[in-house]
Design an enzyme around this catalytic site. Structure first.
Site, PDB file in Angstrom:
ATOM      1  N   LYS A  70       0.844  -1.199   0.000  1.00  0.00           N
ATOM      2  CA  LYS A  70       0.000   0.000   0.000  1.00  0.00           C
ATOM      3  C   LYS A  70       0.884   1.256   0.000  1.00  0.00           C
ATOM      4  O   LYS A  70       1.999   1.241   0.562  1.00  0.00           O
ATOM      5  CB  LYS A  70      -0.857  -0.044   1.267  1.00  0.00           C
ATOM      6  CG  LYS A  70      -1.998   0.950   1.362  1.00  0.00           C
ATOM      7  CD  LYS A  70      -2.877   0.568   2.566  1.00  0.00           C
ATOM      8  CE  LYS A  70      -3.980   1.600   2.799  1.00  0.00           C
ATOM      9  NZ  LYS A  70      -4.788   1.263   3.978  1.00  0.00           N
ATOM     10  N   SER A 145      -9.628   1.539   3.270  1.00  0.00           N
ATOM     11  CA  SER A 145      -8.769   2.345   2.429  1.00  0.00           C
ATOM     12  C   SER A 145      -7.771   1.540   1.590  1.00  0.00           C
ATOM     13  O   SER A 145      -7.131   2.108   0.713  1.00  0.00           O
ATOM     14  CB  SER A 145      -7.992   3.348   3.291  1.00  0.00           C
ATOM     15  OG  SER A 145      -7.245   2.674   4.262  1.00  0.00           O
ATOM     16  N   SER A 169      -9.820  -1.211   7.212  1.00  0.00           N
ATOM     17  CA  SER A 169      -9.271  -0.924   5.891  1.00  0.00           C
ATOM     18  C   SER A 169      -8.609  -2.066   5.148  1.00  0.00           C
ATOM     19  O   SER A 169      -8.251  -1.883   3.989  1.00  0.00           O
ATOM     20  CB  SER A 169      -8.281   0.235   5.989  1.00  0.00           C
ATOM     21  OG  SER A 169      -8.996   1.420   6.259  1.00  0.00           O
TER      22      SER A 169
END
Lengths: 483, 471, 95
Positions: A70, A145, A169
């Site tokens: 990420k 996210s 997330s």
């Protein structure tokens, strides 16, 4: 079968048997990305296949197997921007501990996954670059996210990815994208090198195609880190070796607050079927109450935004990233103007909302009513779980109240967006490990995920149940069509 | 109307650890800008603090030595504000659960004893340094100092005069030096002091409006700034006007305080518990272990020197004012049991040679003293041996030999010199015999001169007196 | 009203966040809704509860006082938005 469609453990086997070599994996991934990436935009910026070197620097569990991480996980010299304008151009001069561990086990980073800006979001729509789309239906969000991390794995652009989970997330996008996502116990995996959102809630975890890969990745990335004072010094079990035990007699709790009147009937249906399947494998169930569940979202949005407002204060244009030097407001002293212009231009709307809310709940006169009170409610939420875990081994819930919603559907309603986290948030507040794995598809063909929560540092029990469920169903084999 | 000054002091000292509070960068002064940095003290995204164990022990040690009650459970908090020398735009400090609280320091000012209560002792990290090039529109930032461990010691407003404050600072500094937790060097910035001062009518219990004073770079400056403030505030109150609650800076050149143009409006630091650090729990056993590392403190040492070691109060005060000097004294005493003589040598010649430390060993110093006392060298020669020892590190005996400083006490040798002096100074001899005692000293002086300072003055005097009797 | 536009401006100043007038307005509306939701916490009896704020499962984690290598300042200074020699450069703070 192209290699990008395989799991890490399958590739492990083929590599060890010398049936394939690492270059083939990269070639297949590259080809897949060429076709799919324009449709889903899972990556924050173009992957760096060219930089890959196959010289065996390290031999380990993940030798030759590439990783996607990420955009909020630092890797030395690579752009790491948290999908935010304010970190434009930032290249950390160091590797996050999890990246060091990936590299030590023979893996290498090929791309940074798109995300909600600074991990603020549940749909991957607040990225400053572009929204990522759900591979199952590109009109829908992948969740957030860690939307890019989930989408890339679901679309077989990645073998596995790492994401971060502060309020769901990892788990929520995993559920929305039909893959496996694990949030480890708080303190199980080092946070050193994870650009912080909410320090007492954040954890890094794997997003994978199946439970075995999840166990494999956790084994690689978990462990005490002397650079992280919140990481715990207890041995890391050989999670993959512990898979395969049967689940007869495991006691699983069903919290009534997670199965209310009016919940999405497809989600209810899928969970009901999952429960039956588990029951047929010998699991016993009991209904329990987690009485403070209704306060979790409120407590979370106070604590998380408070910590975030402080964590994001460092983004001020002084050392790195964006600096706005245009003097538009001459009434302010130049330094203050620089701070305000830089932060005003560099942060997106959701980030600003959270910074203002977080600053507010810590401000003089409000600290007791908000932050302190929320911290006490947090203790009560944790107590609820401790009580349940005295009688039960695991807890079963849906991961998300609905399957993937459409892009733009919730962007004008922040509170509604926050409520998407309702099933996942409590695990962060209580520091518990939790996994999401696919357990169904809606009529429209969108994935539904179920969540299993476990006792602190007993991820092996979660894996045990998840693995048996997975091996006795075919949801993990389902792939998005039409990509 | 008579006013009473009410003064509280906030002292920050840099701890003498090898590394910074939360990372492994070295805790050193004077390095090239921005070279002693790492992701943690720069506050780079993703970095995390880890507490330096030595800093934590030193903080508890200081708290205990100041008579504070140690906390069993200690917590760090974030103090949030924006400033370019603060890499994270928050400082890791302590808010409501510091290391130790409610202690005191007894001071003596003009013969009166006062107890100054200490509110709390806590640990925090220092900020970087800012440079403001003159006439430019920008400032420069150096983060070398960011993350250095600072101990903050806050007193209650129990001081009532600039002299109180000066004495408090002197005593506090000495204790911290004895504990070896800080060098307390204001010039190097390892000790900083801010003062809060208000005036109130004598006899009134409630406090007046206080001003915060900063930018005082020495204890003298603190004293002068407080004196100035007492006068300034006194004038305002005398005119029946109000004191503004503000921060004022001391101007060393102009010798006055002036308002700091607002650096920040009302500070809302939004303290909350530092989530990247766990709670720290001290067991009673651990506290005791730390307490055992506290050496004899200055006041106790002073008492012992006077009552047990037979040192005069005046000498003792000088000796204990520098821990190393007091240590040297005791070590010398072990070798040569003449407290008064050792004290004299230490307070006089040795102290005058002091650089950062005292470049003599107990063995070499006591040797010099005994050479003088035994008459082997004169007092003057002894002092020059000491100077040479400090310079070269050679032994007193070697120096004595090399420089031919051995004192002459041998009667036969002295007799020759004395006879010659008597022969050359008939007038002085006559003066002495006529009753002018001064003439004796003159004649002895001539003996010293003629013997190039080598004659043993006492022996010379005795012999001269005897010899003159025969004149 | 729980939060006014002036409150938003005050907080934005504390947070050094530049906001346009329309941002202030929409933030005020949105935060009003959020704060109303958050108010439900007032219903919980927390009188006998200790706050849970710090690392859940760790106490006393610290490091020994041993030096570690610092990073090469070139890696940091060269990519800074503004620098002079080895210093970071910022607009002047008026004192």
């Amino acid at each position: 079968m192209k290699l990008n469609f395989l799991t890490a453990h399958e590739l492990q086997g083929l590599l060890k048997a010398k049936k394939i070599d690492p270059a083939q994996i990269i070639a297949d991934i590259e080809e897949r990305c060429r076709i799919v990436e324009p449709k889903i935009k899972a990556f924050a910026r173009a992957p760096f296949f060219k930089n890959v070197s196959f010289a065996p620097r390290h031999q380990g569990e993940l030798s030759g197997i590439p990783a996607v991480i990420k955009d909020n996980i630092c890797s030395d010299g690579d752009l790491t921007e948290c999908s935010s304008r304010i970190l434009e151009g930032f290249r950390p001069p160091y590797d996050a501990t999890v990246v060091e561990k990936l590299k030590a086990s023979g893996s290498f980073i090929i791309a940074k996954a798109n995300m909600d800006e600074f991990a603020f979001g549940s749909s991957c729509e607040t990225s400053c670059f572009y929204p990522t789309r759900n591979p199952w239906n590109t009109d829908h969000v992948p969740g957030g996210s860690s939307g890019g991390s989930a989408a890339s794995v679901a679309a077989d652009e990645a073998i596995f990815s790492l994401g971060s989970d502060t309020g769901g997330s990892i788990r929520q996008p995993a559920a929305l994208c039909g893959i496996v996502g694990l949030k480890p116990t708080y303190g199980r995996v080092s946070r050193y090198g994870l650009i912080a959102f909410a320090s007492s809630l954040d954890q890094i975890g794997p997003l994978t195609k199946d439970v075995r890969d999840s166990a494999l990745l956790l084994k690689v990335i978990a462990g005490h880190d002397e650079k992280d004072a919140t990481s715990v010094d207890i041995p890391v079990p050989d999670y993959p070796a512990l898979l395969g035990k049967d689940v007869k007699g495991m006691r699983v709790a069903i919290p009534r607050e997670y199965f209310v009147e009016g919940m999405d009937h497809e989600v209810r249906q899928a969970l009901s079927e999952a429960k039956n399947k588990l029951g047929s494998l010998g699991v016993t169930f009991g209904e329990v109450s987690l009485p403070h569940t209704e306060y979790a979202v409120a407590a979370y949005y106070i604590i998380a935004t408070a910590e975030a407002s402080s964590n994001l204060a460092r983004f001020d244009g002084v050392q790195y990233g964006l600096r706005n030097s245009e003097k538009t407001n001459t009434a302010q002293p130049p330094l203050i103007a620089m701070y305000k212009e830089t932060r005003g231009k560099g942060f997106g709307a959701e980030a600003k909302r959270r910074i203002i809310l977080g600053t507010y709940v810590l401000s003089s006169g409000y600290y007791d009513a908000y932050y302190l009170r929320a911290s006490k409610v947090r203790a009560l939420i944790k107590d609820d779980f401790d009580k349940v875990f005295k009688e039960f081994d695991l807890i079963l819930t849906p991961t998300s109240p609905t399957a993937a919603f459409k892009l733009g559907e919730k962007t004008n309603d922040p509170l509604n967006m926050y409520l998407s986290d309702i099933y996942t948030i409590s695990a962060n507040l209580a520091g518990l490990p939790a996994i999401s794995l696919p357990c169904g598809l809606t009529k429209k063909g969108l994935p539904i995920g179920m969540q299993i929560l476990g006792k602190p540092f007993e991820e092996e029990d979660i894996f045990r149940l998840a693995y048996q469920y997975e091996q006795n169903t075919v949801w993990h084999k389902a792939k998005p069509k039409g990509l | 109307m008579a006013y009473e000054a009410v003064i509280g002091l906030e002292v920050h000292v840099q701890l003498k650890t090898k590394t910074k509070s939360f990372c492994g960068c070295v805790n050193e002064f004077g390095l090239k800008e921005n070279t002693n940095i790492c992701p943690v003290c720069l506050g780079l995204p993703g970095s995390l603090p880890v507490l330096n164990q030595k800093a934590y022990k030193m903080s508890m040690k200081a708290g205990l030595a100041l008579g504070c009650i140690p906390r069993q459970c200690v917590k760090f908090d974030r103090k949030n504000y924006f400033y370019p020398d603060l890499p994270k735009n928050f400082q890791i400090s302590q808010y409501d659960m510091p290391f130790a609280e409610n202690g005191s320091l007894d001071i003596s000012v003009n013969g009166r004893n006062k107890k100054i209560r200490i509110k709390r002792v806590h640990l925090e990290e220092d900020a970087g340094k800012l440079i403001h090039p003159f006439g430019e529109s920008y400032s420069l930032v150096d983060f070398n100092r960011a993350g250095t461990p600072l101990l903050e010691i806050v007193s209650e407003p129990d001081m009532h005069s600039p002299e109180d404050a000066y004495q408090y600072l002197t005593d506090l500094k000495l204790i911290l030096q004895y504990l070896d937790v800080s060098d307390c060097d204001m010039e190097k910035g390892s000790l900083r002091c801010d003062a809060n001062i208000s005036l109130r009518p004598e006899g009134q219990a409630t406090l007046g409006t206080k001003a915060e004073l900063k930018n005082m770079n020495s204890f003298k400056a603190v004293k002068a700034a407080l004196a100035y403030e007492i006068m300034r505030q006194g004038k305002i109150l005398g005119n029946k006007e109000h004191i503004a609650q503000e921060t004022r800076l001391w101007d060393e050149k102009k010798e006055e305080t002036f308002t700091m143009r607002s650096k920040e409006e009302a500070h809302d630091y939004r303290y909350f518990p530092e989530p990247d650090l766990p709670l720290f729990v001290f067991s009673d056993a651990e506290v005791e272990e730390i307490r055992k590392t506290i050496p004899e403190l200055p006041k106790d040492r002073l008492r012992r020197f006077v009552s047990t070691l037979q040192v005069s109060e005046k000498d003792a005060v000088v000796l204990i004012s520098i821990k190393e000097l007091a240590d040297l004294f005791e070590a010398c005493l072990d070798l040569y049991n003449e407290p008064k003589k050792i004290a004299n040598w230490l307070i006089g010649p040795v102290l005058s040679h002091a650089r950062p430390s005292f470049p003599v060993t107990p063995e070499s110093l006591t040797k010099v003293i005994s050479l003088v006392e035994d008459g082997a060298v004169s007092n003057l020669a002894g002092k020059s041996i000491l100077a040479e020892m400090v310079e070269t590190g050679k032994s007193p005996q070697d120096i004595m030999r090399e420089k031919n400083l051995a004192q002459v006490s041998d009667p036969d040798e002295l007799k020759l010199v004395i006879d010659q002096v008597i022969a050359n100074n008939k007038k002085s001899v006559a003066d002495y015999l006529a009753g002018k005692d001064n003439a004796l000293m003159f004649l002895v002086g001539q003996v010293m001169r003629l013997s190039s300072g080598k004659a043993n003055p006492k022996a010379a005097k005795d012999m001269m007196t005897e010899r003159l009797k025969k004149c | 009203m729980r939060i006014s536009k002036d409150d938003v401006k005050y907080i934005a100043n504390l947070a050094r966040l530049g906001l346009t007038d329309s941002e202030v307005e929409s933030l005020q509306t949105q935060l009003e809704v959020i704060l109303e939701y958050i108010d439900k916490l007032k219903k919980v009896d927390v009188s006998k509860t200790q706050a849970l704020t710090n690392a859940l499962y760790v106490k006393n984690a610290y490091r020994p006082d041993n030096p570690k290598a610092s990073i090469d300042s070139h890696k940091i200074i060269a990519v800074a938005p503004a620098h002079e020699g080895n210093f970071f450069k910022v607009p002047k703070i008026i004192e």
